[in-house]
Design a protein around this motif. Structure first.
Motif, PDB file in Angstrom:
ATOM      1  N   LYS A  96       0.835  -0.970   0.110  1.00 10.70           N
ATOM      2  CA  LYS A  96       0.228   0.238   0.022  1.00 10.70           C
ATOM      3  C   LYS A  96       0.845   1.665  -0.081  1.00 10.70           C
ATOM      4  N   LEU A  97       2.189   0.635  -0.186  1.00 10.44           N
ATOM      5  CA  LEU A  97       2.992   2.293   0.110  1.00 10.44           C
ATOM      6  C   LEU A  97       3.777   2.009  -0.630  1.00 10.44           C
ATOM      7  N   GLY A  98       3.530   1.138  -2.569  1.00 15.07           N
ATOM      8  CA  GLY A  98       3.937   2.423  -3.661  1.00 15.07           C
ATOM      9  C   GLY A  98       4.880   0.886  -3.778  1.00 15.07           C
ATOM     10  N   GLY A  99       5.256   0.057  -2.696  1.00 16.50           N
ATOM     11  CA  GLY A  99       6.679  -1.005  -3.075  1.00 16.50           C
ATOM     12  C   GLY A  99       7.554  -0.956  -3.047  1.00 16.50           C
ATOM     13  N   SER A 100       8.244   0.147  -2.137  1.00 12.22           N
ATOM     14  CA  SER A 100       9.393   0.074  -1.130  1.00 12.22           C
ATOM     15  C   SER A 100       9.006   1.670  -0.047  1.00 12.22           C
ATOM     16  N   PHE A 101       9.858   1.696   0.743  1.00 14.70           N
ATOM     17  CA  PHE A 101       9.880   2.322   1.833  1.00 14.70           C
ATOM     18  C   PHE A 101      11.444   2.580   2.033  1.00 14.70           C
ATOM     19  N   LEU A 102      11.583   3.994   2.500  1.00 13.59           N
ATOM     20  CA  LEU A 102      13.064   4.638   3.231  1.00 13.59           C
ATOM     21  C   LEU A 102      13.077   4.666   4.522  1.00 13.59           C
TER      22      LEU A 102
END
Length: 260
Positions: A96-102
């Protein structure tokens, strides 16, 4: 595709996350994070995809090895992971967060099988040299659940397009790939030297979701080191008598110390 896992976060200030696994489902975790597990769970430690992956993970602050927990029994299995210092655990549904997170270095706690931990470099040299995150960030990539930990209380904000927030560099926990991360010099000579906030502030510009932490581990560690230097091995309790001498002498005598 990442495994679809269920979970519950337990506790307030020292949280843990308990993962529920169906047969053949797997969760991966930072080495040493496991707290307890039920019957039927098989634990296996490896580099998680070769020496190169292990090295990349080590550069981001995690251990060289990663541990997998697979439920090989019937029915429901469970395994729990604890945070390494006081704070909160954040669940990130990467699908739900675009497929990646930093995330900041060493923030990763555990994730469903199929989530990759990658090395991410800050895009701007100023942010890399002076930002609290340095050049190196963690990129959690996939379409399942991942869990990160942070210190103190967590503040979640959704920045609108063009909206900017200035943050102490150490207080950044995680942010969306769409958020622009940069640094800004603290205004004024006195602010920079005596303000206690460092020479620079981080600027986060939307759109995107960000997570901030109120107690970075570096700040907690600095206080502990400062207290240990000031008080040595003695406890920082209340003292009575002249500079605490009376209490210390009485305690020493009762304890058998005749040097007073």
């Amino acid at each position: 595709m990442a495994d679809e896992i269920d979970y519950k976060i337990i506790g307030n200030e020292m949280q843990l996350v308990e993962i529920e696994l169906d047969p053949d489902e797997t969760v991966t975790a930072e080495a040493g994070a496991m707290m307890y597990m039920g019957p039927g769970i098989k634990m296996q430690t490896s580099t998680g995809g070769g020496i190169l992956k292990g090295l990349k993970r080590a550069i981001t602050g995690e251990s060289f090895f990663i541990t997998s927990f697979t439920h090989e029994g019937a029915g429901k299995g469970y395994v729990a992971f604890g945070a390494p210092y006081p704070g909160k655990i954040i669940s990130l549904d990467l699908g739900k967060l675009g497929g990646s997170f930093l995330c900041q270095k060493d923030a990763f706690l555990c994730a469903a099988k199929g989530i990759d931990i990658e090395l991410a470099l800050s895009r701007k040299i100023g942010a890399g040299l002076f930002g609290g995150e340095g050049f190196i960030l963690q990129r959690l990539k996939g379409n399942g659940l991942a869990f990160v930990h942070a210190g103190g209380t967590i503040v979640e904000k959704d920045l609108a397009a063009g909206e900017t927030i200035r943050v102490d560099t150490g207080c950044i926990t995680a942010f969306a790939e769409s958020v622009t991360y940069d640094i800004q010099w603290a205004g004024g000579f006195k602010n920079a030297l005596f303000g206690g906030e460092g020479l620079v502030l981080a600027t986060l510009t939307g759109p995107g979701k960000i997570y901030l932490q109120s107690l970075p581990f570096s700040r907690l560690a600095d206080r502990i080191v400062a207290a240990s230097r000031q008080f040595g091995t003695e406890s920082r309790g209340e003292s009575k008598g002249v500079a605490g001498f009376g209490e210390k002498a009485l305690g020493g005598l009762l304890g058998g110390d005749r040097s007073f």
